[in-house]
Design a protein around this motif. Structure first.
Motif, PDB file in Angstrom:
ATOM      1  N   MET A 113      46.696  56.866   2.635  1.00 15.38           N
ATOM      2  CA  MET A 113      46.713  57.494   3.968  1.00 15.38           C
ATOM      3  C   MET A 113      45.350  58.105   4.308  1.00 15.38           C
ATOM      4  SD  MET A 113      49.809  57.580   5.481  1.00 15.38           S
ATOM      5  CE  MET A 113      51.532  57.297   5.071  1.00 15.38           C
ATOM      6  N   VAL A 149      45.695  57.680  14.231  1.00 10.87           N
ATOM      7  CA  VAL A 149      46.293  57.155  15.458  1.00 10.87           C
ATOM      8  C   VAL A 149      46.263  58.320  16.453  1.00 10.87           C
ATOM      9  CG1 VAL A 149      48.392  56.275  16.513  1.00 10.87           C
ATOM     10  CG2 VAL A 149      47.732  55.513  14.219  1.00 10.87           C
ATOM     11  N   HIS A 189      30.997  53.977  12.588  1.00 10.89           N
ATOM     12  CA  HIS A 189      32.409  53.657  12.830  1.00 10.89           C
ATOM     13  C   HIS A 189      33.189  53.622  11.512  1.00 10.89           C
ATOM     14  CE1 HIS A 189      35.299  51.751  15.716  1.00 10.89           C
ATOM     15  NE2 HIS A 189      35.864  51.356  14.574  1.00 10.89           N
ATOM     16  N   PHE A 236      37.873  53.101   8.441  1.00  9.32           N
ATOM     17  CA  PHE A 236      38.439  53.374   7.118  1.00  9.32           C
ATOM     18  C   PHE A 236      37.299  53.939   6.271  1.00  9.32           C
ATOM     19  CE2 PHE A 236      40.982  50.241   9.199  1.00  9.32           C
ATOM     20  CZ  PHE A 236      42.262  50.760   9.032  1.00  9.32           C
TER      21      PHE A 236
HETATM   22  N1  CAA Z   1      55.187  55.681   0.129  1.00 10.27           N
HETATM   23  C1  CAA Z   1      55.137  54.462   0.726  1.00 10.27           C
HETATM   24  N2  CAA Z   1      55.035  54.296   2.055  1.00 10.27           N
HETATM   25  C2  CAA Z   1      54.976  55.387   2.809  1.00 10.27           C
HETATM   26  C3  CAA Z   1      55.022  56.689   2.277  1.00 10.27           C
HETATM   27  C4  CAA Z   1      55.146  56.807   0.869  1.00 10.27           C
HETATM   28  N3  CAA Z   1      55.215  58.006   0.275  1.00 10.27           N
HETATM   29  N4  CAA Z   1      54.933  57.575   3.287  1.00 10.27           N
HETATM   30  C5  CAA Z   1      54.839  56.853   4.427  1.00 10.27           C
HETATM   31  N5  CAA Z   1      54.856  55.541   4.117  1.00 10.27           N
HETATM   32  C6  CAA Z   1      54.815  54.407   5.054  1.00 10.27           C
HETATM   33  C7  CAA Z   1      56.089  54.416   5.805  1.00 10.27           C
HETATM   34  O1  CAA Z   1      56.704  53.142   5.609  1.00 10.27           O
HETATM   35  C8  CAA Z   1      55.702  54.582   7.263  1.00 10.27           C
HETATM   36  O2  CAA Z   1      56.262  53.576   8.041  1.00 10.27           O
HETATM   37  P1  CAA Z   1      57.618  53.866   8.900  1.00 10.27           P
HETATM   38  O3  CAA Z   1      57.196  54.847   9.956  1.00 10.27           O
HETATM   39  O4  CAA Z   1      57.997  52.562   9.433  1.00 10.27           O
HETATM   40  O5  CAA Z   1      58.582  54.468   7.936  1.00 10.27           O
HETATM   41  C9  CAA Z   1      54.183  54.371   7.299  1.00 10.27           C
HETATM   42  O6  CAA Z   1      53.718  54.549   5.960  1.00 10.27           O
HETATM   43  C10 CAA Z   1      53.491  55.366   8.208  1.00 10.27           C
HETATM   44  O7  CAA Z   1      53.834  56.645   7.727  1.00 10.27           O
HETATM   45  P2  CAA Z   1      53.892  57.901   8.652  1.00 10.27           P
HETATM   46  O8  CAA Z   1      54.622  57.532   9.896  1.00 10.27           O
HETATM   47  O9  CAA Z   1      54.381  59.046   7.869  1.00 10.27           O
HETATM   48  O10 CAA Z   1      52.372  58.176   8.879  1.00 10.27           O
HETATM   49  P3  CAA Z   1      51.530  58.221  10.184  1.00 10.27           P
HETATM   50  O11 CAA Z   1      52.281  57.955  11.418  1.00 10.27           O
HETATM   51  O12 CAA Z   1      50.751  59.501  10.096  1.00 10.27           O
HETATM   52  O13 CAA Z   1      50.535  56.990   9.972  1.00 10.27           O
HETATM   53  C11 CAA Z   1      48.814  55.714   9.026  1.00 10.27           C
HETATM   54  C12 CAA Z   1      49.612  57.009   8.928  1.00 10.27           C
HETATM   55  C13 CAA Z   1      49.709  54.526   8.807  1.00 10.27           C
HETATM   56  C14 CAA Z   1      47.732  55.760   7.973  1.00 10.27           C
HETATM   57  C15 CAA Z   1      48.193  55.653  10.459  1.00 10.27           C
HETATM   58  O14 CAA Z   1      47.395  56.786  10.677  1.00 10.27           O
HETATM   59  C16 CAA Z   1      47.377  54.397  10.698  1.00 10.27           C
HETATM   60  O15 CAA Z   1      47.933  53.324  10.933  1.00 10.27           O
HETATM   61  N6  CAA Z   1      46.023  54.506  10.695  1.00 10.27           N
HETATM   62  C17 CAA Z   1      45.139  53.359  10.948  1.00 10.27           C
HETATM   63  C18 CAA Z   1      44.989  53.090  12.425  1.00 10.27           C
HETATM   64  C19 CAA Z   1      44.188  51.844  12.673  1.00 10.27           C
HETATM   65  O16 CAA Z   1      44.378  50.844  12.018  1.00 10.27           O
HETATM   66  N7  CAA Z   1      43.264  51.903  13.652  1.00 10.27           N
HETATM   67  C20 CAA Z   1      42.385  50.793  13.941  1.00 10.27           C
HETATM   68  C21 CAA Z   1      41.236  50.810  12.990  1.00 10.27           C
HETATM   69  S1  CAA Z   1      40.369  49.267  12.951  1.00 10.27           S
HETATM   70  C22 CAA Z   1      39.085  49.430  14.065  1.00 10.27           C
HETATM   71  O17 CAA Z   1      38.612  50.520  14.348  1.00 10.27           O
HETATM   72  C23 CAA Z   1      38.586  48.179  14.739  1.00 10.27           C
HETATM   73  C24 CAA Z   1      39.451  47.581  15.802  1.00 10.27           C
HETATM   74  O18 CAA Z   1      38.905  46.899  16.695  1.00 10.27           O
HETATM   75  C25 CAA Z   1      40.909  47.730  15.795  1.00 10.27           C
END
Ligand code: CAA
Length: 422
Positions: free
Chosen positions: A238, A244, A318, A321
């Motif tokens: 994470m 987001v 940027h 990640f």
């Molecule tokens: N063990 C395993 N899986 C777990 C977990 C655990 N302890 N805790 C949570 N998860 C999983 C769950 O399955 C959860 O999914 P569901 O909601 O379906 O249950 C998923 O992780 C998300 O968990 P949360 O809802 O608790 O977390 P969140 O809503 O805070 O999301 C994140 C966290 C997934 C890291 C999110 O912040 C994220 O997706 N970040 C990346 C965003 C991204 O990709 N942006 C684009 C970047 S790429 C770029 O910049 C270039 C471009 O052009 C796109």
């Protein structure tokens, strides 16, 4: 463009809204005390706030705006709202009838809105409004990952994992760590810096969340790996991810005549002395251990500006990640391949280091409303150069700055160089 161009281009100033989403104390979510009592700001509200604050900050009269550009990636999917050029025109009565254009290049949408503004000034306009906005919390992170996957080659790459982009950068993290012997702790330090900087930034998504190295450098209950892909899952936790976030940014880009019309001088602004925009094929993946498109964009920007990497005193790169920040440091020439982690480990990229990077927290700490990010980066450089960064202000205002804004997996990149006109 080159410094020899007869028309100089300045960023007169701008503003960011708070970037908010899960983990931000004001963001209304299931367990929040205000749940059911108030709503989070809409895309229209975020945009209006950033634009109004940009006009207030710069003192520019909206009637003087010649053109406007707005970066937004997928408003149609998250908010059922496209046609955002017209939304920009709706931000102030004085903007009605002006030439407004939406620009889309995935997460580089904001950067290319800025490029469009620079070109517009070069072409003879004097005052150009640049904005970026994204509201992404209308759906779960899992559903949103499908929308964001439109920035990859969807037909070929969507199935890699439900979280497509975290998986694509898990793949890069694996390749990079294996090639250069970079440790999980090295990667974790990027997250620790991002959160520490965000903790000093009242507008940051992660302003209230702490991150220590023990948590950032090892998966655990507080910081799980969440991908399904068996090979890449161990390489993304994470804390390695950008947020987001919902938010907007706006700034005014002006010519010398535009400065004068606003009653300002070059000392009130920062000058854009070069930019490089490069785009690679959506259909091919290159070397996973380097950002070749970023490198190409940076080389163009340095060549036209007559600047070399060691001249740069502050940068916004940027960090979608954590590994991306390290790859970016290398691609823009601050470190040799495989050596980006050493800059972070040695504190060079800290706020009080020799080359501060992502001082407001970057995409990991400040947040990543994707269409806004490229504009936010320019606003952040302006704030540092003009001593407006508050608790995260560098000890002395920098003279040369760089921004690097990336769309997709290093497919579209805008690198911009700035000089403190003061
Ligand atoms: N063990 C395993 N899986 C777990 C977990 C655990 N302890 N805790 C949570 N998860 C999983 C769950 O399955 C959860 O999914 P569901 O909601 O379906 O249950 C998923 O992780 C998300 O968990 P949360 O809802 O608790 O977390 P969140 O809503 O805070 O999301 C994140 C966290 C997934 C890291 C999110 O912040 C994220 O997706 N970040 C990346 C965003 C991204 O990709 N942006 C684009 C970047 S790429 C770029 O910049 C270039 C471009 O052009 C796109």
């Amino acid at each position: 463009m080159s410094t020899a161009h007869p028309r100089r281009v300045f960023v007169l100033g701008g503003a960011n809204t708070a970037f908010i989403g899960k983990g931000h104390p004001d963001f209304v979510w299931k367990n929040h005390a205000d749940f059911g009592k108030r709503e989070n700001p809409t895309i229209e509200e975020h945009l209006a706030t950033a634009v109004a604050d940009a006009f207030t900050t710069t003192g520019v009269d909206p009637e003087r705006v010649d053109k406007g550009y707005i970066g937004n990636f997928v408003g149609e999917l998250f908010c059922q709202q496209g046609h955002l050029g017209a939304a920009l025109a709706g931000c102030h009565p004085g903007l009605a009838g002006k030439a407004m254009t939406r620009v889309e290049a995935a997460c580089a949408s904001g950067g290319l809105a800025l490029a469009s503004a620079i070109d517009a000034i070069r072409a003879g306009n004097d005052t150009v409004l640049v904005a970026g906005v994204e509201v992404q919390t209308t759906v779960s992170a899992r559903e949103g990952a499908d929308y964001l996957a439109r920035a990859s080659h969807y037909r070929r790459q969507r199935s890699i994992d439900e979280f497509t982009f975290p998986a694509l950068f898990g793949r890069r993290t694996k390749a990079y760590r294996e090639r250069y012997g970079v440790t999980e702790e090295d990667i974790g330090r990027v997250a620790v810096k991002a959160y520490a900087n965000a903790n000093k930034n009242p507008l940051a998504h992660m302003k209230a969340r702490k991150m220590d190295l023990a948590t950032a450098a090892a998966a655990g209950d507080r910081n799980p790996c969440f991908l399904q892909h068996p090979e890449y899952a161990p390489f993304i936790k994470m804390s390695d991810c950008s947020q987001v976030s919902d938010g907007a940014s706006a700034c005014l880009v002006v010519s010398e005549a535009g400065l004068r019309a606003a009653g300002k001088t070059p000392a009130d602004a920062i000058e854009i002395v070069g930019y490089g925009h490069s785009t690679a094929s959506l259909y091919e993946d290159g070397d996973l251990t380097q950002l070749w498109t970023t490198k190409a964009a940076a080389e163009k920007a340095y060549a036209v500006a007559g600047i070399v990497p060691k001249d740069v005193q502050v940068a916004e790169v940027h960090d979608c990640f954590t590994v991306t920040e390290l790859l970016m440091l290398e691609a823009v020439g601050f470190a040799d391949p495989g050596q980006g982690a050493a800059l972070v480990r040695d504190g060079v990229t800290n706020i009080d280091g020799a080359l501060p990077v992502n001082t407001g927290g970057g995409l990991v700490g400040f947040g990543h409303p994707v269409g806004a990010t490229g504009v936010k980066q320019a606003v952040e450089i302006w704030k540092q150069m003009k001593g407006r960064s508050g608790a995260y202000q560098m000890p002395s205002a920098p003279g040369i700055g760089l921004t690097a804004n990336m769309g997709g997996d290093d497919r579209t990149v805008m690198v911009t160089l700035y000089r403190n006109a003061g």
